[in-house]
Write a protein that holds these residues in place. Structure first.
Motif, PDB file in Angstrom:
ATOM      1  N   PRO A  90     -62.278  62.130  63.647  1.00 21.29           N
ATOM      2  CA  PRO A  90     -62.202  60.677  63.220  1.00 21.29           C
ATOM      3  C   PRO A  90     -61.089  60.009  64.010  1.00 21.29           C
ATOM      4  O   PRO A  90     -59.940  60.452  64.184  1.00 21.29           O
ATOM      5  N   ARG A  91     -61.301  58.757  64.234  1.00 19.52           N
ATOM      6  CA  ARG A  91     -60.303  58.090  64.832  1.00 19.52           C
ATOM      7  C   ARG A  91     -59.312  57.591  64.041  1.00 19.52           C
ATOM      8  O   ARG A  91     -59.605  57.205  62.671  1.00 19.52           O
ATOM      9  N   PRO A  92     -58.026  57.396  64.245  1.00 20.64           N
ATOM     10  CA  PRO A  92     -56.856  57.340  63.163  1.00 20.64           C
ATOM     11  C   PRO A  92     -57.028  55.727  62.817  1.00 20.64           C
ATOM     12  O   PRO A  92     -57.363  54.775  63.326  1.00 20.64           O
ATOM     13  N   SER A  93     -56.832  55.664  61.279  1.00 21.64           N
ATOM     14  CA  SER A  93     -56.747  54.440  60.735  1.00 21.64           C
ATOM     15  C   SER A  93     -55.797  53.388  61.267  1.00 21.64           C
ATOM     16  O   SER A  93     -54.800  54.160  61.868  1.00 21.64           O
ATOM     17  N   ASP A  94     -55.908  52.258  61.063  1.00 27.27           N
ATOM     18  CA  ASP A  94     -54.786  51.454  61.769  1.00 27.27           C
ATOM     19  C   ASP A  94     -53.524  51.562  60.801  1.00 27.27           C
ATOM     20  O   ASP A  94     -52.283  51.482  61.725  1.00 27.27           O
ATOM     21  N   ILE A  95     -53.488  51.873  59.795  1.00 26.23           N
ATOM     22  CA  ILE A  95     -52.378  52.171  58.886  1.00 26.23           C
ATOM     23  C   ILE A  95     -51.656  53.596  59.516  1.00 26.23           C
ATOM     24  O   ILE A  95     -50.364  53.631  59.625  1.00 26.23           O
ATOM     25  N   GLU A  96     -52.353  54.424  59.731  1.00 26.97           N
ATOM     26  CA  GLU A  96     -51.753  55.920  60.613  1.00 26.97           C
ATOM     27  C   GLU A  96     -51.200  55.403  61.941  1.00 26.97           C
ATOM     28  O   GLU A  96     -50.256  55.839  62.236  1.00 26.97           O
ATOM     29  N   LEU A  97     -52.096  54.579  62.666  1.00 29.07           N
ATOM     30  CA  LEU A  97     -51.441  54.134  63.791  1.00 29.07           C
ATOM     31  C   LEU A  97     -49.925  53.541  63.784  1.00 29.07           C
ATOM     32  O   LEU A  97     -49.100  53.655  64.404  1.00 29.07           O
ATOM     33  N   LEU A  98     -49.930  52.327  62.828  1.00 31.96           N
ATOM     34  CA  LEU A  98     -48.899  51.788  62.525  1.00 31.96           C
ATOM     35  C   LEU A  98     -47.663  52.782  62.258  1.00 31.96           C
ATOM     36  O   LEU A  98     -46.412  52.565  62.524  1.00 31.96           O
TER      37      LEU A  98
END
Length: 85
Positions: A53-61
């Motif tokens: 799965p694509r990382p969530s926005d929170i994980e990227l932040l």
């Protein structure tokens, strides 16, 4: 069961258990050969494979924050070394 109370085993049944290893995606039994085989197509098997799965926005932040914190720590350490010279 038949009229006399006897169990009737259909022609397509077998007492040969499917193998545990390797496991089949869609097991099928060949009555003539008396063996199990894989009935699933390669396309079907490939469709079942997990997609990362694509990382969530929170994980990227969180990753960006960790990287910036590391860079800031390194910068402050370099400034400290320069100030003590």
């Amino acid at each position: 069961m038949d009229d006399e109370g006897n169990y009737v085993v259909p022609d397509q049944c077998t007492t040969i258990a499917p193998p545990n290893n390797p496991s089949f995606y869609k097991a099928a039994f060949d009555v003539k050969k008396q063996q199990w085989y894989e009935a699933a197509t390669q396309e079907y098997i490939d469709s079942l494979k997990l997609v990362t799965p694509r990382p969530s926005d929170i994980e990227l932040l969180k990753k960006q924050n960790a990287l910036l914190s590391k860079q800031l720590t390194q910068l402050l350490a370099m400034q400290k070394v320069g100030a003590s010279d």
